[in-house]
Enzyme design. Structure first.
Site, PDB file in Angstrom:
ATOM      1  CG  ASP A 101      -1.496  -1.148   1.651  1.00 15.65           C
ATOM      2  OD1 ASP A 101      -1.912  -1.807   0.445  1.00 15.65           O
ATOM      3  OD2 ASP A 101      -2.117  -1.199   2.703  1.00 15.65           O
TER       4      ASP A 101
HETATM    5  N1  URA Z   1      -1.218  -5.861   3.915  1.00 20.24           N
HETATM    6  C1  URA Z   1      -1.644  -4.782   3.794  1.00 20.24           C
HETATM    7  O1  URA Z   1      -2.589  -4.120   4.480  1.00 20.24           O
HETATM    8  N2  URA Z   1      -0.897  -3.536   3.274  1.00 20.24           N
HETATM    9  C2  URA Z   1       0.026  -3.794   2.700  1.00 20.24           C
HETATM   10  O2  URA Z   1       0.744  -3.126   2.038  1.00 20.24           O
HETATM   11  C3  URA Z   1       0.577  -5.442   2.280  1.00 20.24           C
HETATM   12  C4  URA Z   1      -0.019  -6.200   3.060  1.00 20.24           C
END
Ligand code: URA
Length: 232
Positions: A101
């Site tokens: 993310d």
């Molecule tokens: N899980 C998440 O919630 N975000 C990420 O970036 C990776 C795994």
């Protein structure tokens, strides 16, 4: 390979800019200017552009320590992209292996080798991924025990048919957790903690499969060794 394709594969030039450079006699084959863009090259031909020797590069494999505020996307959007941090020719050919993310940081692999990418992201392979999560609410005592058991069992995520695969949760202190998962669902770690009534404030990935981020500084990248590439 055709000369114009070779020039565009080995420089920043697009195919049409490569053709123009060839027309302007900026490109030499074996020391002689060559104006035929369609000329077929032999393996032992040497090609220069404005005097610079051009050579094909093989497939590329990198690891990046992604800072927060950077997007794992090929398209330009609201945020700078992972490829904007990498100073390499033809960088737009590199794809992130999976996603982090924009609010998450840490280890992201990048490659232009589609088969390798698929080998790592294929759900069948179930490569472990390790995340360090900072939680909004303290998790300790029996509540932590329950969370550890729930994650080991698999939790139901809003909107998903199947529960998560067994995951290993280790509480480092009341607010900091290490979670190992073997899937890559959308916002998985954040949704897993949401499923037990908590909230992830910060998320950092330290490991994918056999590869660890180690001491790579935030925003830095490095090429993988041959052994690391072969380790998947
Ligand atoms: N899980 C998440 O919630 N975000 C990420 O970036 C990776 C795994």
């Amino acid at each position: 390979m055709r000369l114009d394709r070779f020039v565009s594969e080995t420089t920043e030039l697009t195919r049409s800019l490569a053709k123009r450079a060839i027309m302007r006699a900026e490109v030499c084959v074996n020391g002689e200017p060559e104006k035929r863009a369609a000329r077929q090259l032999n393996a032992d031909d040497t090609v220069t552009w404005n005097g610079e020797l051009l050579a094909l590069v093989g497939k590329r494999y990198l690891m990046l320590n992604k800072p927060t505020g950077i997007e794992c996307s090929a398209r330009r959007g609201l945020y700078p992209r992972t490829i904007d941090l990498i100073d390499l020719p033809k960088v737009e050919r590199l794809n992130p292996v999976g996603r982090l993310d924009v609010d998450s940081s840490g280890l992201i692999l990048m490659t232009d080798d589609g088969q390798w990418l698929h080998r790592i992201t294929s759900p069948k392979k179930a490569h472990p991924k390790v995340y360090l999560a900072t939680l909004a609410h303290p998790l300790s005592g029996s509540e932590a025990e329950e969370a550890i058991a729930a994650f080991a069992e698999g939790v139901a995520l809003d909107g998903d048919e199947l529960p998560t695969r067994p995951a290993e949760l280790v509480m480092l202190d009341d607010y900091h957790a290490r979670l190992t998962i073997t899937e890559g669902r959308y916002h998985q770690v954040r949704r897993m903690f949401a499923a037990i009534g908590n909230h992830v404030e910060a998320l950092h990935r330290t490991l994918v499969g056999p590869l660890e981020l180690g001491d790579l500084a935030e925003g830095d990248w490095r090429e993988l060794t041959e052994q690391e590439v072969a380790s998947f």
